[in-house]
Write a protein that holds these residues in place. Structure first.
Motif, PDB file in Angstrom:
ATOM      1  N   PRO A  47      52.195 -12.714  21.387  1.00 41.71           N
ATOM      2  CA  PRO A  47      52.583 -13.970  21.634  1.00 41.71           C
ATOM      3  C   PRO A  47      53.424 -14.032  22.962  1.00 41.71           C
ATOM      4  O   PRO A  47      53.889 -12.996  23.355  1.00 41.71           O
ATOM      5  N   LEU A  48      53.130 -15.012  23.946  1.00 46.47           N
ATOM      6  CA  LEU A  48      54.038 -15.212  25.128  1.00 46.47           C
ATOM      7  C   LEU A  48      55.386 -14.809  25.069  1.00 46.47           C
ATOM      8  O   LEU A  48      55.997 -15.428  24.126  1.00 46.47           O
ATOM      9  N   SER A  80      40.615 -19.335  27.306  1.00 46.16           N
ATOM     10  CA  SER A  80      41.233 -18.550  26.229  1.00 46.16           C
ATOM     11  C   SER A  80      40.649 -17.179  26.182  1.00 46.16           C
ATOM     12  O   SER A  80      39.373 -17.136  26.511  1.00 46.16           O
ATOM     13  N   SER A  81      41.462 -16.074  26.203  1.00 42.22           N
ATOM     14  CA  SER A  81      40.981 -14.909  25.822  1.00 42.22           C
ATOM     15  C   SER A  81      41.420 -14.250  24.743  1.00 42.22           C
ATOM     16  O   SER A  81      42.545 -14.518  24.204  1.00 42.22           O
ATOM     17  N   SER A 102      35.988 -22.360  23.631  1.00 46.85           N
ATOM     18  CA  SER A 102      36.505 -21.157  24.074  1.00 46.85           C
ATOM     19  C   SER A 102      36.923 -20.860  25.353  1.00 46.85           C
ATOM     20  O   SER A 102      37.306 -19.891  25.830  1.00 46.85           O
ATOM     21  N   SER A 118      57.083 -12.290  23.960  1.00 45.67           N
ATOM     22  CA  SER A 118      57.571 -11.303  22.757  1.00 45.67           C
ATOM     23  C   SER A 118      58.074 -10.018  23.240  1.00 45.67           C
ATOM     24  O   SER A 118      58.887  -9.340  22.645  1.00 45.67           O
ATOM     25  N   LEU A 126      42.677 -11.248  24.502  1.00 43.62           N
ATOM     26  CA  LEU A 126      43.581 -10.674  24.895  1.00 43.62           C
ATOM     27  C   LEU A 126      44.936 -11.456  24.829  1.00 43.62           C
ATOM     28  O   LEU A 126      46.023 -10.898  24.803  1.00 43.62           O
ATOM     29  N   ASP A 127      44.879 -12.682  24.963  1.00 44.39           N
ATOM     30  CA  ASP A 127      45.989 -13.939  24.685  1.00 44.39           C
ATOM     31  C   ASP A 127      46.541 -13.854  23.430  1.00 44.39           C
ATOM     32  O   ASP A 127      47.621 -14.119  23.085  1.00 44.39           O
ATOM     33  N   ARG A 128      45.587 -13.583  22.564  1.00 44.86           N
ATOM     34  CA  ARG A 128      45.993 -13.558  21.220  1.00 44.86           C
ATOM     35  C   ARG A 128      46.775 -12.340  20.372  1.00 44.86           C
ATOM     36  O   ARG A 128      47.239 -12.405  19.346  1.00 44.86           O
TER      37      ARG A 128
END
Length: 126
Positions: free
Chosen positions: A85-86, A77-78, A74, A88, A80-82
């Motif tokens: 999507p980058l 990664s956060s 883990s 968007s 909030l990143d999920r």
């Protein structure tokens, strides 16, 4: 590797449960009873008790190992990143998209009463 440690961990857990259930009941909870002799003496450790301690130690080691594996998987990664999507959103001033924002709010209201008015949803005091 993580799956191997997980299988060993599960086998240790089952073994620990079995060994604890095989041990003789010393009688009386909270340290009361348990045989004769002076109050401060402890009975000799049986081989089954030593095996229980070894299983418990191995169980703790596999627990810590699985925790380290989970932390490494883990890292970086956060949650909030999920969420989005980058790339968007095309601009900074664009409003964030909310699931269900395109629903018609009038379709969620209760149907009108018999006289045509829309009464608020409050419980009746009987």
């Amino acid at each position: 590797m993580q799956n191997v440690v997980l299988i060993i961990h599960l086998l240790l857990a089952l073994g620990l449960i079995g060994v604890v259930l095989l041990q003789r009941n010393e009688g009386g909870g909270l340290g009361m009873g348990g045989g004769g002799g002076p109050a401060g003496s402890r009975p000799a450790t049986s081989p089954l008790a030593k095996f229980t301690w070894m299983l418990a130690g191995a169980f703790i080691v596999t627990s810590i190992t699985l925790t380290i594996f989970a932390a490494q998987n883990s890292a970086g990664s956060s949650i909030l990143d999920r969420l989005a999507p980058l790339g968007s959103q095309s601009s900074d001033d664009a409003a964030p998209t909310v699931p269900g924002a395109d629903l018609d709010m009038d379709s969620m209201l209760p149907p009108p009463s018999a006289d045509g008015s829309t009464a608020p949803l409050t419980p009746r005091a009987d």
